[in-house]
Design a protein around this motif. Structure first.
Motif, PDB file in Angstrom:
ATOM      1  N   ALA A  81       0.830  -1.203   0.000  1.00 10.39           N
ATOM      2  CA  ALA A  81       0.000   0.000   0.000  1.00 10.39           C
ATOM      3  C   ALA A  81       0.865   1.254   0.000  1.00 10.39           C
ATOM      4  O   ALA A  81       0.549   2.254  -0.668  1.00 10.39           O
ATOM      5  N   VAL A  82       1.965   1.221   0.754  1.00 14.36           N
ATOM      6  CA  VAL A  82       2.897   2.348   0.786  1.00 14.36           C
ATOM      7  C   VAL A  82       3.476   2.602  -0.604  1.00 14.36           C
ATOM      8  O   VAL A  82       3.584   3.752  -1.055  1.00 14.36           O
ATOM      9  N   LEU A  83       3.833   1.537  -1.305  1.00 12.88           N
ATOM     10  CA  LEU A  83       4.366   1.691  -2.656  1.00 12.88           C
ATOM     11  C   LEU A  83       3.334   2.333  -3.573  1.00 12.88           C
ATOM     12  O   LEU A  83       3.649   3.254  -4.345  1.00 12.88           O
ATOM     13  N   ASN A  84       2.101   1.824  -3.514  1.00 12.71           N
ATOM     14  CA  ASN A  84       1.048   2.399  -4.347  1.00 12.71           C
ATOM     15  C   ASN A  84       0.818   3.870  -4.018  1.00 12.71           C
ATOM     16  O   ASN A  84       0.629   4.705  -4.905  1.00 12.71           O
ATOM     17  N   PHE A  85       0.823   4.184  -2.743  1.00 13.87           N
ATOM     18  CA  PHE A  85       0.559   5.555  -2.309  1.00 13.87           C
ATOM     19  C   PHE A  85       1.658   6.506  -2.785  1.00 13.87           C
ATOM     20  O   PHE A  85       1.400   7.675  -3.063  1.00 13.87           O
ATOM     21  N   ILE A 247       8.558  15.005  -3.653  1.00 16.78           N
ATOM     22  CA  ILE A 247       7.661  14.689  -2.543  1.00 16.78           C
ATOM     23  C   ILE A 247       7.377  13.193  -2.496  1.00 16.78           C
ATOM     24  O   ILE A 247       7.334  12.580  -1.420  1.00 16.78           O
ATOM     25  N   SER A 248       7.186  12.567  -3.661  1.00 16.09           N
ATOM     26  CA  SER A 248       6.955  11.123  -3.700  1.00 16.09           C
ATOM     27  C   SER A 248       8.134  10.363  -3.110  1.00 16.09           C
ATOM     28  O   SER A 248       7.962   9.392  -2.369  1.00 16.09           O
ATOM     29  N   LEU A 252       8.099   8.171   0.384  1.00 16.73           N
ATOM     30  CA  LEU A 252       8.494   6.760   0.406  1.00 16.73           C
ATOM     31  C   LEU A 252       9.594   6.519   1.430  1.00 16.73           C
ATOM     32  O   LEU A 252       9.637   5.461   2.062  1.00 16.73           O
ATOM     33  N   ILE A 253      10.478   7.486   1.619  1.00 20.89           N
ATOM     34  CA  ILE A 253      11.533   7.349   2.625  1.00 20.89           C
ATOM     35  C   ILE A 253      10.929   7.179   4.012  1.00 20.89           C
ATOM     36  O   ILE A 253      11.264   6.241   4.757  1.00 20.89           O
ATOM     37  N   PHE A 254      10.030   8.076   4.375  1.00 18.43           N
ATOM     38  CA  PHE A 254       9.465   8.048   5.728  1.00 18.43           C
ATOM     39  C   PHE A 254       8.582   6.828   5.957  1.00 18.43           C
ATOM     40  O   PHE A 254       8.702   6.132   6.972  1.00 18.43           O
TER      41      PHE A 254
END
Length: 283
Positions: A81-85, A247-248, A252-254
């Protein structure tokens, strides 16, 4: 890959209405063809009355119960989900806005970029299949950490490339070459993240529960998509497009740092052996 290329040509020839009409016809033809598929029904006693909604709800609850008892699979779904977001705004919003609005180019340019990204995903899958990454001990956490770092790096490179193109530091041809190369690498890294996730789920799920678990994990992964696209639209309307790419990467880092270093996810590697089967407990 060929579908994306053909789509760009068809769009240029018959326009958006013709494309949507042709797409609808292909769905109808596909549905008709499925009517001729013969499937042997299992010899089991079927209930006299059935409620499709209740059956689907029961299947969903069964999948959630299974995930509750296997928390590592939940965190894998959350990571997806994080990847998709993080990625969906980049490929579905920022990229289209950059080419169509900022640079005022036609759909064929987007088709070329999409082909490069899809080709990279294909190459990433082939690369993983010919390497020995899954022939050795399957350390899912280490794999995801390494490839996620690579993915973050590619997003920052894309932000730099977009900045050079938008500010006129390079010609449009040079920009396209750089963007397509970075898009190809992006596709490769995305495949190298997605394939280990899918492989781990298959190796650590009972065959009888595979459909329920896959459906539930995919739901967790896809639920972030509409929210991410909506936020991407808002961001692209209020800040410079090159900053949106950054920003993307920062997002993804956080989010991945918070997830990939959780104790529960690290324990996944300790619960499986090299063959992907549950490790034997010490007596």
């Amino acid at each position: 890959i060929f579908g994306i290329a053909l789509g760009g040509v068809i769009y240029a020839l018959i326009g958006p209405f013709g494309v949507l009409f042709a797409d609808g016809i292909t769905y109808i033809l596909s549905g008709i063809s499925e009517m001729f598929i013969k499937v042997e029904e299992p010899d089991i006693e079927k209930p006299k009355k059935s409620n499709p909604m209740k059956e689907q709800w029961d299947v969903f609850k069964e999948g959630m119960v299974y995930l509750k008892n296997h928390k590592g699979l939940i965190y894998i779904g959350l990571f997806a989900a994080v990847l998709n977001f993080s990625l969906n705004p980049t490929t579905q919003v920022y990229q289209n806005y950059l080419i169509k609005v900022v640079m005022d180019r036609d759909i064929r340019v987007l088709a070329i970029i999409s082909i490069c990204i899809s080709a990279g995903m294909l190459a990433g899958g082939i690369l993983l299949s010919v390497t020995s990454i899954f022939k050795k001990e399957f350390n899912i956490v280490a794999i995801l950490r390494r490839f996620t770092v690579g993915l973050i790096g590619v997003l920052f490179v894309l932000a730099f490339i977009v900045n050079t193109g938008v500010t006129g530091q390079v010609s449009f041809t040079t920009f396209m070459v750089m963007y397509c190369v970075a898009g190809f690498v992006l596709g490769m890294v995305v495949a190298m993240v997605n394939i280990p996730i899918d492989t781990y789920i298959q190796k650590n799920t009972e065959p009888s529960k595979m459909g329920r678990v896959n459906g539930t994990v995919n739901m967790l992964a896809m639920i972030a998509t509409p929210v991410a696209v909506m936020m991407g639209g808002i961001i692209s309307d209020h800040i410079k497009i090159q900053y949106a790419y950054g920003i993307s990467a920062v997002l993804l880092i956080f989010t991945s740092s918070m997830l990939l270093f959780r104790k529960e996810l690290s324990e996944l590697d300790e619960s499986t052996d090299g063959a992907g089967e549950p490790a034997a407990e010490a007596e």
